[in-house]
Design an enzyme around this catalytic site. Structure first.
Site, PDB file in Angstrom:
ATOM      1  N   ARG A   1      45.767 -24.361  67.026  1.00  0.00           N
ATOM      2  CA  ARG A   1      47.023 -23.670  66.747  1.00  0.00           C
ATOM      3  C   ARG A   1      47.829 -24.417  65.683  1.00  0.00           C
ATOM      4  O   ARG A   1      47.264 -25.124  64.856  1.00  0.00           O
ATOM      5  CB  ARG A   1      47.791 -23.499  68.053  1.00  0.00           C
TER       6      ARG A   1
ATOM      7  N   ALA B   1      55.590 -27.349  75.740  1.00  0.00           N
ATOM      8  CA  ALA B   1      56.169 -27.947  74.527  1.00  0.00           C
ATOM      9  C   ALA B   1      56.472 -29.432  74.686  1.00  0.00           C
ATOM     10  O   ALA B   1      56.475 -30.167  73.695  1.00  0.00           O
ATOM     11  CB  ALA B   1      57.432 -27.194  74.118  1.00  0.00           C
TER      12      ALA B   1
ATOM     13  N   ARG C   1      55.428 -13.721  77.255  1.00  0.00           N
ATOM     14  CA  ARG C   1      55.440 -14.556  76.050  1.00  0.00           C
ATOM     15  C   ARG C   1      54.052 -14.593  75.413  1.00  0.00           C
ATOM     16  O   ARG C   1      53.076 -14.988  76.054  1.00  0.00           O
ATOM     17  CB  ARG C   1      55.857 -15.973  76.416  1.00  0.00           C
TER      18      ARG C   1
ATOM     19  N   ASN D   1      50.734 -28.861  83.076  1.00  0.00           N
ATOM     20  CA  ASN D   1      50.779 -28.215  81.775  1.00  0.00           C
ATOM     21  C   ASN D   1      52.173 -28.510  81.226  1.00  0.00           C
ATOM     22  O   ASN D   1      53.132 -27.830  81.567  1.00  0.00           O
ATOM     23  CB  ASN D   1      50.548 -26.709  81.876  1.00  0.00           C
TER      24      ASN D   1
ATOM     25  N   HIS E   1      54.231 -32.538  73.109  1.00  0.00           N
ATOM     26  CA  HIS E   1      54.191 -33.037  71.748  1.00  0.00           C
ATOM     27  C   HIS E   1      55.237 -34.095  71.416  1.00  0.00           C
ATOM     28  O   HIS E   1      55.121 -34.762  70.393  1.00  0.00           O
ATOM     29  CB  HIS E   1      54.319 -31.858  70.777  1.00  0.00           C
TER      30      HIS E   1
ATOM     31  N   HIS F   1      46.055 -27.020  79.424  1.00  0.00           N
ATOM     32  CA  HIS F   1      46.727 -26.091  78.520  1.00  0.00           C
ATOM     33  C   HIS F   1      45.967 -24.774  78.537  1.00  0.00           C
ATOM     34  O   HIS F   1      44.729 -24.761  78.442  1.00  0.00           O
ATOM     35  CB  HIS F   1      46.782 -26.644  77.097  1.00  0.00           C
TER      36      HIS F   1
ATOM     37  N   GLU G   1      45.849 -33.093  82.632  1.00  0.00           N
ATOM     38  CA  GLU G   1      46.628 -32.299  81.686  1.00  0.00           C
ATOM     39  C   GLU G   1      45.848 -31.015  81.414  1.00  0.00           C
ATOM     40  O   GLU G   1      44.639 -31.056  81.167  1.00  0.00           O
ATOM     41  CB  GLU G   1      46.816 -33.085  80.388  1.00  0.00           C
TER      42      GLU G   1
ATOM     43  N   PRO H   1      58.197 -25.914  79.952  1.00  0.00           N
ATOM     44  CA  PRO H   1      59.063 -24.887  79.404  1.00  0.00           C
ATOM     45  C   PRO H   1      58.327 -23.632  78.940  1.00  0.00           C
ATOM     46  O   PRO H   1      57.233 -23.709  78.387  1.00  0.00           O
ATOM     47  CB  PRO H   1      59.753 -25.575  78.226  1.00  0.00           C
ATOM     48  N   ASN H   2      58.980 -22.525  79.207  1.00  0.00           N
ATOM     49  CA  ASN H   2      58.558 -21.183  78.809  1.00  0.00           C
ATOM     50  C   ASN H   2      57.367 -20.641  79.583  1.00  0.00           C
ATOM     51  O   ASN H   2      57.003 -19.479  79.408  1.00  0.00           O
ATOM     52  CB  ASN H   2      58.293 -21.103  77.294  1.00  0.00           C
TER      53      ASN H   2
ATOM     54  N   TYR I   1      48.554 -16.445  75.539  1.00  0.00           N
ATOM     55  CA  TYR I   1      48.614 -16.911  76.930  1.00  0.00           C
ATOM     56  C   TYR I   1      48.101 -15.900  77.951  1.00  0.00           C
ATOM     57  O   TYR I   1      48.050 -16.203  79.132  1.00  0.00           O
ATOM     58  CB  TYR I   1      50.058 -17.300  77.278  1.00  0.00           C
TER      59      TYR I   1
ATOM     60  N   ASP J   1      55.973 -41.503  79.749  1.00  0.00           N
ATOM     61  CA  ASP J   1      56.170 -42.709  80.567  1.00  0.00           C
ATOM     62  C   ASP J   1      56.055 -42.387  82.056  1.00  0.00           C
ATOM     63  O   ASP J   1      55.440 -43.142  82.816  1.00  0.00           O
ATOM     64  CB  ASP J   1      57.533 -43.336  80.290  1.00  0.00           C
TER      65      ASP J   1
END
Length: 148
Positions: A110, A77, A18, A74, A80, A103, A101, A10-11, A23, A87
């Protein structure tokens, strides 16, 4: 060529707009071009995807397992709190496929809520805080793991 999917949560479709101080100023299309070029250099066919829909990402993980496709993710959100995505990511690694993974920022530097990942414990590896270059490192990691 081995296909690899690069999945963005998301985002991340708003990259460049953003929080550019966090970013950067590059957009998703730049990330798509960079990942495709980096993949080509590594002998990988890279497809970059982005969605704000948790169910869609989970479906992509299921398809990755079925099609035996390594994943760079990535989760944004969803990192978390998405136990469903955790799963599904676990199914990828259980199938013997690399799942890196990544980021763009360093979540540990942060907000407190960003310091916990439900994906990291099931991922093959995690790269944080390297901007778009982190995706290159993740693709290099996938290529390395596929060689061994």
């Amino acid at each position: 060529m081995t296909k690899v999917i690069v999945v963005n949560g998301p985002n991340l479709g708003r990259l460049g707009v953003r929080e550019p101080d966090v970013y950067g100023h590059q957009d998703l299309e730049t990330l798509r071009r960079d990942c495709t070029a980096w993949g080509r250099e590594l002998g990988l066919e890279v497809e970059v995807r982005q969605t704000d829909d948790e169910a869609e990402i989970i479906g992509w993980m299921h398809r990755a397992v079925d099609e035996k496709t390594p994943v760079v993710m990535n989760p944004a959100a969803f990192t978390h709190y998405s136990y469903g995505l955790s799963d599904a990511a676990h199914m990828v690694t259980d199938a013997g496929l690399p799942l890196m993974e990544v980021h763009i920022s360093n979540p540990a530097a942060r907000d407190a809520f960003r310091r916990y990942s439900v994906i990291s414990p099931v991922a093959t590896g995690t790269i944080t805080g390297m901007g778009f270059y982190g995706y290159k490192l993740a693709l290099e990691s996938v290529a390395h793991l596929l060689e061994g």
